[in-house]
Design a protein around this motif. Structure first.
Motif, short mmCIF file in Angstrom:
data_model
loop_
_atom_site.label_atom_id
_atom_site.label_comp_id
_atom_site.label_asym_id
_atom_site.label_seq_id
_atom_site.Cartn_x
_atom_site.Cartn_y
_atom_site.Cartn_z
N SER B 57 45.46 16.90 86.58
CA SER B 57 44.80 15.69 86.07
C SER B 57 43.90 15.06 87.13
O SER B 57 42.93 14.39 86.81
N LEU B 58 44.22 15.30 88.40
CA LEU B 58 43.35 14.79 89.47
C LEU B 58 42.02 15.55 89.48
O LEU B 58 41.01 15.07 89.98
N ALA B 120 48.19 4.16 78.16
CA ALA B 120 47.12 3.31 77.63
C ALA B 120 46.86 2.12 78.57
O ALA B 120 45.70 1.77 78.82
N VAL B 121 47.95 1.52 79.09
CA VAL B 121 47.77 0.38 80.00
C VAL B 121 46.99 0.82 81.25
O VAL B 121 46.03 0.17 81.67
N ALA B 122 47.39 1.97 81.81
CA ALA B 122 46.69 2.47 83.00
C ALA B 122 45.23 2.79 82.69
O ALA B 122 44.34 2.56 83.51
N ALA B 123 44.98 3.32 81.49
CA ALA B 123 43.61 3.65 81.11
C ALA B 123 42.76 2.38 81.06
O ALA B 123 41.61 2.37 81.51
N VAL B 124 43.34 1.29 80.52
CA VAL B 124 42.60 0.03 80.45
C VAL B 124 42.34 -0.49 81.88
O VAL B 124 41.22 -0.94 82.19
N GLY B 232 41.91 10.75 83.88
CA GLY B 232 42.80 11.04 85.00
C GLY B 232 43.88 9.96 85.12
O GLY B 232 45.06 10.25 85.30
N ALA B 233 43.47 8.69 84.96
CA ALA B 233 44.41 7.57 85.06
C ALA B 233 45.46 7.64 83.96
O ALA B 233 46.65 7.42 84.20
N PHE B 234 45.03 7.98 82.76
CA PHE B 234 45.97 8.07 81.63
C PHE B 234 47.05 9.11 81.93
O PHE B 234 48.25 8.84 81.85
#
Lengths: 262, 346
Positions: B57-58, B120-124, B232-234
């Motif tokens: 994912s990185l 989802a929180v990390a994506a935001v 990547g964050a998600f």
């Protein structure tokens, strides 16, 4: 008179205290082939960067097919139909020649993230369409044998053609070529001239060429603009421009002219 | 029709079938492992799968799009806390986290919705942080994302009512098993593979190779960079959430700068942009550092495995700077899964 693809009025760009381009104007109609010449440092590349959104104009307006896109980012102008190449070639070196051209198709036909991840049939249709169109352009530009080669490993002349092919994949209405013949040998230049003619005549794309090679411009273009010290000093047919005293001054300076007349 | 691309483009079905077959074989191997091997080895395997997923994912940012981000631990921390608070047993929330707002104090979710919300929180957060941070290039971006780790860590340390401060949350239900880790790894690999061999992936690589040229062929590079960062964050947040449900504890220091370094090493050794490379490097480093632990203890040289990882990185940068596979995938894998049609030398 056909519809104007690019219309620029009074474009200026100031770098610090230097006026690089001063009041440049252009009307590029559908199917036209126009040349832009001028001595080194005349502001040709700056004018190009203004027309393609790479630089924002300090003053003036740019209209693409009647739509005001002054100050828009390059991808917006590309979407509106303006494609370009670079004087110092800028390819996606690590990708194959074919992939470079396919990148040009992304804007028009690429699938969204959701469609890509969900593997919808629409995704596979768009991938096929991009591949087929890119392959057609690769064949048309005579790059078939090099399609799968890494773009960074190609010869200089081939890299120039890949760059033109990639620009064509964006389905442009106007193609802007920044010194396309720089660094090419005479036979490569000849091939390039034929390619530009084909693009203009067969594909109906308007072309604006910045060039140093006078003979190339004079033989290719029906209309030529001359830029000197950021200002347009002459515009007309190649014959008119060559006879213009302002042009001769720009290239040769006044003293030499006086000597030549003496 | 053209000479360059064969009329018969291979059907996507072939790639799917091959992928399904390989996944099934791997699943069988996992089943065999968990049936026959010790709990310790099974847990190690789960950690290995999660590390592989993290390294892959990185690659969205550091590999495909050429953004040198170190922000993964920040998003993992966010994911870990969000999911842990959501899955924590309701009856124990009163004692552990008495200051929790009403709606959080009364919820107790199962793992799947919890990790999805965490992602989802990390994506935001990535979306908001991305606007200023993604304007930066190269080292500046690396430093900014490093700062993000510090910010999230101090937030986790000081926001007592939600996070219980520096002592962290312990007794998180052990909901993640080897199958969760394995399944998640497959999802991340599949997503990365599909994106890499798609028009969107080419747009990412174009942005990496030459941003100005990418803009001029109509690619909205700001959007593409943001997309890679958010994706990547998600996945990082989901991995962080799964990992704390395996080790059942999370503190502000669980995911630190050291982890960011280790993940970057995995990507660099595997080859920036190579999915298979990241999986192999992540597996190798996980196994190596675990195998060296008893050695460390017997010799009394704690931190030796970290030194060896760092040395491995230096060696790779010296001898093979492009990593195991460069930005590509081994040909046999490309053939199998249908990623071979437009790349170099078919």
């Amino acid at each position: 008179m056909t519809e104007a693809i690019i219309e620029a009025h009074g474009l200026s760009r100031i770098f610090g205290g230097l006026v690089a381009v001063d009041g440049y104007g252009l009307r590029l109609a559908g199917g036209e082939l126009v040349g832009l010449i001028g001595p080194n440092g005349a502001g040709k590349t700056t004018a190009f960067n203004l027309l393609t959104g790479v630089l924002k104009p300090s003053a003036g307006r740019i209209l693409i097919r009647g739509q005001d896109l002054t100050g828009a980012r390059p991808h917006v102008l590309a979407r509106a139909g303006v494609a370009r190449t670079f004087q110092n070639i800028r390819l996606f070196s690590d990708l194959s020649a074919l992939e470079n051209v396919m990148c040009g198709g992304h804007m028009r036909h690429g699938s969204s993230l959701i469609k890509t991840l969900a593997q919808l049939p629409a995704f596979w249709r768009s991938e096929k369409l991009i591949a087929r169109r890119a392959a057609e352009i690769i064949d048309r530009t005579g790059l078939s044998a090099l399609a799968y080669r890494r773009a960074g490993d190609l010869s200089y002349g081939d890299q120039r053609r890949v760059e033109i092919a990639r620009a064509l994949a964006t389905e442009p209405a106007a193609l802007l070529l920044d010194e396309p013949a720089a660094g090419l040998n005479p036979s490569e230049t000849q091939k390039l001239v034929e390619l530009i003619r084909r693009i203009n005549e067969d594909m109906g794309v308007s072309v604006l060429v910045v060039e140093h090679d006078m003979r190339l411009v004079m033989g290719l273009c029906r209309r030529v603009q001359v830029l000197n010290r950021g200002k347009l000093v002459a515009e007309g047919t190649p014959a008119e421009v060559q006879a213009d005293p302002a042009v001769i001054e720009a290239y040769l300076g006044t003293r030499r002219k006086a000597l030549a007349n003496a | 029709m053209s000479k360059t691309v064969p009329d018969e483009t291979p059907l996507p079905i072939r790639g799917f079938a091959a992928a399904a077959l390989v996944a099934a074989a791997a699943a069988a191997a996992v089943w065999l492992a968990q049936a026959s091997l010790s709990d310790y080895v099974v847990t190690l395997l789960a950690v290995l799968f999660l590390n592989a997923a993290l390294a892959v994912s990185l690659n969205f940012t550091n590999g495909f799009t050429g953004l040198f981000s170190l922000g993964h631990p920040a998003f993992m921390t966010i994911g870990a806390y969000v999911a842990a608070i959501l899955t924590f047993p309701e009856r124990r929330k009163g004692t552990m986290l008495p200051g929790l707002p009403e709606f959080l104090a009364t919820t107790e979710l199962s793992l799947l919705p919890a990790i999805l919300i965490a992602g989802a929180v990390a994506a935001v957060v990535a979306l908001i942080v991305g606007f200023p941070v993604l304007r930066l290039r190269g080292h500046y971006l690396a430093v900014a994302t490093l700062g993000l780790i510090v910010i999230i860590q101090s937030l986790a340390t000081n926001w007592d009512t939600i996070t219980r401060g520096g002592s962290g949350l312990s007794g998180i239900p052990r909901l993640t098993g080897i199958w969760w880790a394995f399944g998640f790894m497959l999802v991340v690999i599949a997503a990365a593979w599909r994106i890499k061999f798609s028009s969107l992936g080419r747009a990412m690589m174009a942005t990496r190779e030459n941003e100005l040229a990418a803009e001029c062929v109509g690619i909205d590079t700001v959007r593409v960079r943001m997309l890679a960062f958010v994706l990547g964050a998600f996945f990082a947040a989901v991995a962080g959430a799964l990992l704390v449900h395996l080790i059942s504890v999370v503190t502000p220091r669980t995911y630190s700068v050291l982890l960011a370094f280790n993940l970057v090493v995995m990507v660099v050794i595997g080859g920036s942009g190579s999915i298979i490379g990241a999986v192999i490097a992540a597996s190798a480093i996980t196994v190596l550092s675990e195998a060296l632990r008893p050695v460390e203890e017997s010799v009394g040289l704690y931190g030796m495995s970290q030194v060896i990882v760092a040395l491995a990185l230096i060696l790779v940068l010296y001898l093979r700077p492009q990593g195991l596979f460069g930005s590509g995938e081994p040909m046999i894998v490309r053939r199998l899964f249908g990623g071979d049609r437009f790349g170099q030398t078919p």
